[in-house]
Design an enzyme around this catalytic site. Structure first.
Site, PDB file in Angstrom:
ATOM      1  N   GLU B 244       0.816  -1.207   0.000  1.00  0.00           N
ATOM      2  CA  GLU B 244       0.000   0.000   0.000  1.00  0.00           C
ATOM      3  C   GLU B 244       0.856   1.267   0.000  1.00  0.00           C
ATOM      4  OE1 GLU B 244      -2.837  -0.051   3.196  1.00  0.00           O
ATOM      5  OE2 GLU B 244      -4.428   0.431   1.795  1.00  0.00           O
ATOM      6  N   ASN B 372      -6.105   6.888  13.422  1.00  0.00           N
ATOM      7  CA  ASN B 372      -5.049   7.616  14.139  1.00  0.00           C
ATOM      8  C   ASN B 372      -4.584   6.848  15.371  1.00  0.00           C
ATOM      9  OD1 ASN B 372      -4.708   9.875  12.594  1.00  0.00           O
ATOM     10  ND2 ASN B 372      -5.821  11.277  13.947  1.00  0.00           N
TER      11      ASN B 372
END
Lengths: 373, 389
Positions: B244, B372
């Site tokens: 990715e 996050n």
């Protein structure tokens, strides 16, 4: 596209410097250890990294100097390195004429002499901020004025001094011996003991003609470039200091047990350490990138100023954040004299105000981005 | 090949082909704008494939061009610079294909790589489930083999981007009954157009529907449509995620750079550029983008020999997603009350529409692909060696 990867020599240099400073750090030692450390650094050749071989240097560049500065920042080494190498050599390399470089650089590269640089307050190179004036005096010059805060002002043997020339001749760069007649130096009591400062008063300091080093008309641009390169190196030093704050904090919180578990296992602590790492590595990436582009000579003056400003803002914010978090996450001992976070907190504050504050640097960038025709 | 020659080749091709009926695709598509002309974007994918721009980094043996990294980066930069539309085939090209090349059998490679390279077959990613988000290993979708060896699937995947535009989905499912966590999972390749699968769009806060719930009710796929061995699915799934952070990173930064320029233009046009606080924030946005760029270059270039932990790679997702979210907030502060009004589809609203998309869609940036909070856990544990909680 210049590569950000370090080569084998650069990695070896970084490891050598880190090992040496780990064993010879002097931030907590008596001041008389400073001379010995500086002598050792000079003998290792590190004062010569950015000086071209024709002037007695090693002819390396911004990348190697940044690696040295990062390690100096980590160890909080108290040496003339920053003032002599980054500031004084930088001014000579970029704002002095050929003959002056030939004459002045070898001693600074050998580390046999220590020096400092005087610009406007906070090392502001802009002509309008310079506080010293030069007036023609027969064949020579006479310097008047005050510089309120001179880095290494009590220990430097030489100063390279930017002054405004009376009579509309712009900016000039002079070499002034620290023991010159008419020069009064007063040591200041500063919070950051690793960055000593003194007040200098030039009460009519007479210099001969050869003391003026610049080629008339070129000093202002040269000093601006030297300032931008110094910003990059200061950013490298700040990254090293911030990284040390994080290392101290992860080590301390791994040992400190409360509620029956290491404090480091609490998510509130981990997330703040992770945030420190994000800021450090981002700043380090930019320092590495700008240094690589400086070494590849791929930046014009405007691009250098903008990129160095980016490195400085990121490094300044990272160091302040990490120093503040280091104190907080050490708990009570973080507030004591004996533990190191307080020293980084003071250095981080010092570094946030010299060579351009984040607010001024951002405004300069905004002007470039927003005010173009 | 010389990089500047290559860049010119890309730029010339883009200028020639991203025109006529494709002109409306400039700067369109991609996360936050996936509803823009999906059918035409698939035709664009085929145009690109015919031009030889798909599979640039794949080995030649698999139909790729095996270009060096520098030229792949150059392609992505020039593509975005020219306004190249958000890719609709990227899940196949940049995630599944490298996984098949690394871990798939020759039969799977022969069967699936040509469809991806030629822009004929589109892929979706079936990882997350209602009960398995950040805790991905909590997957409960089951799979088993019939007597004829074919795989069957039962369960639900969610947040499946572009499933409604895709032909195939790769699915992480539990093949060992009673297993838990990372053990007992398998990585299957499943055709979407079949009676055992229902795709329900999920309307997101922007009002659009780019992702879906995918329901598997006895869905079927061939016995050999598995990557790795049964029970090795976790390893395959993680290898795929490793791809990715590829070279498309710098293309993404070109998108960001374009968005920042739109914001700057807007601020200059409406006078916000004179506000001292806005000026500070715009400078910060520029500085942050330099940080992403140099971090990205370091991630792609730095020697791998000196250390196994790559700090610049660990922090990257957290860094870019939070930067992008802040950019969206800044954009709306620049736009002011005009931001209340939904931008139209007309060409004159391009900038406003894009900036509004940044503001709203970037709320997802800090959630998908590791929130996050998960990112900070990973940074602390892998980057700093701090103990698991």
């Amino acid at each position: 596209m210049s590569s950000l990867a370090l080569n084998d020599e650069q990695r070896a240099l970084r490891e050598t410097v880190a090992d040496f400073l780990a064993g010879h750090g002097n931030a907590r030692k008596e001041a008389d250890s400073d001379a010995g450390l500086w002598r050792s650094i000079a003998e290792l050749g590190w004062a010569a990294v950015q000086v071209p071989e024709e002037f007695g240097g090693l002819g390396l560049g911004a990348v190697e100097l940044a690696l040295l500065m990062e390690e100096m920042g980590r160890s909080l080494a108290r040496t003339p390195f920053f003032a002599t190498v980054v500031l004084a050599q930088g001014a000579l390399l970029h704002a002095a004429g050929e003959a002056a470089r030939q004459r002045c650089l070898p001693a600074l590269a050998e580390g046999t002499r220590s020096a400092t640089l005087i610009l406007g307050p906070g090392l502001d190179a802009r002509a309008g901020s310079l506080t010293l004036h030069a007036r023609r005096d027969g064949e020579g010059w006479r310097l008047e004025g005050e510089s309120a805060q001179v880095l290494d002002g009590s220990s430097a043997e030489l100063a390279y001094v930017a002054a405004r020339v009376e009579g509309g001749d712009g900016v000039a760069l002079f070499e002034v011996p620290a023991d010159a007649a008419g020069l009064q130096r007063t040591a200041l009591e500063v919070w950051d003991l690793t960055r000593p400062q003194a007040h200098w008063r030039f009460a009519g300091v007479s210099l001969d003609a050869a003391a003026r080093l610049d080629v008339p008309g070129s000093a202002a641009a040269g000093l601006a470039r030297a300032q931008a390169l110094a910003m990059l190196q200061l950013a490298a030093e700040q990254v090293g200091g911030a990284a040390q704050c994080l290392a101290l904090t992860t080590a301390y919180t791994a040992e400190r047990v409360q509620f029956g578990r290491a404090v480091a296992s609490f998510q509130a602590v981990k997330h703040r350490c992770a945030e420190m790492m994000v800021r450090i590595e981002t700043a380090r990436s930019v320092v590495r990138g700008v240094a690589a582009r400086v070494a590849a000579a791929s930046l014009d003056d405007a691009a250098l100023a903008a990129e160095a400003a980016a490195a400085r803002v990121l490094a300044t914010e990272a160091y302040r954040y990490c120093a503040q978090e280091a104190i907080q996450l050490h708990g009570g001992v973080g507030f004591t004299w004996e533990y190191d976070p307080q020293m980084h907190f003071k250095r981080a504050q010092w570094a946030s105000q010299w060579l351009g504050t984040p607010r001024l640097l951002r405004e300069a960038l905004a002007a470039q981005l927003l005010d173009a025709a | 090949m010389d990089e500047s020659t290559f860049r010119k080749e890309v730029a010339d091709w883009m200028a020639a082909r991203l025109s006529g009926r494709f002109a409306c695709l400039k700067h369109r598509g991609g996360p936050g704008d996936e509803e823009a002309w999906p059918a035409l974007r698939k035709e664009w994918e085929q145009e690109m494939a015919a031009g030889g721009w798909v599979g640039l980094g794949w080995p030649q043996a698999h139909g790729g061009r095996d270009l060096p990294l520098a030229l792949q980066l150059a392609f992505h930069e020039e593509y975005v610079r020219a306004g190249g539309p958000g890719r609709i085939g990227h899940i196949g090209e940049t995630l599944l294909a490298p996984t098949l090349i690394a871990l798939g059998t020759p039969e799977l490679q022969r069967r699936f790589l040509p469809g991806i390279r030629e822009g004929r077959e589109y892929w979706a990613q079936g990882y997350s489930e209602p009960g398995a988000g950040s805790d991905l290993a909590a997957i409960t979708t089951r799979c088993w083999q019939d007597e004829d060896g074919n795989w069957r699937l039962q369960g639900q995947k969610v947040w499946t981007s572009l499933a409604h535009e895709s032909d195939w989905i790769f699915v992480l499912a539990r093949s060992t009954p009673g297993s838990a966590g990372r053990e007992g999972l398998s990585f299957l390749l499943v055709p979407l157009d079949q009676p055992g699968i229902e795709i329900h769009p999920i309307r997101q806060m922007t009002g659009e529907a780019e992702f879906n719930s995918v329901f598997f009710d006895g869905a079927v796929t061939d016995a050999d449509c598995i990557v790795g061995k049964p029970g090795e699915g976790w390893k395959v799934a993680m290898a795929l995620l490793g791809f990715e952070r590829g070279v498309s990173t710098l293309g993404q930064q070109m998108h960001f750079s374009h968005e920042l320029q739109l914001l700057i233009d807007a601020a200059r046009a409406n006078g916000a550029a004179r506000d001292p606080v806005i000026r500070q924030r715009i400078a910060d946005a520029w500085i942050g983008l330099r940080g992403l760029r140099d971090n990205g270059l370091r991630m792609l270039e730095e020697d791998t020999g000196s250390t196994t932990v790559r700090p610049e790679a660990l922090i990257y997702k957290y860094a870019w997603s939070n930067w992008h979210r802040a950019l969206g907030e800044l954009a709306m502060d620049v736009i002011g009350v005009a931001g209340d009004v939904r931008a139209g589809e007309d060409a004159g609203s391009d900038a406003l529409r894009r900036l509004q998309q940044v503001f709203f869609f970037s709320r997802a940036d800090t959630i998908y692909a590791g929130t996050n909070e998960i990112q900070l856990n990973i940074i602390a544990e892998r980057g700093l060696g701090m103990p698991r909680g």
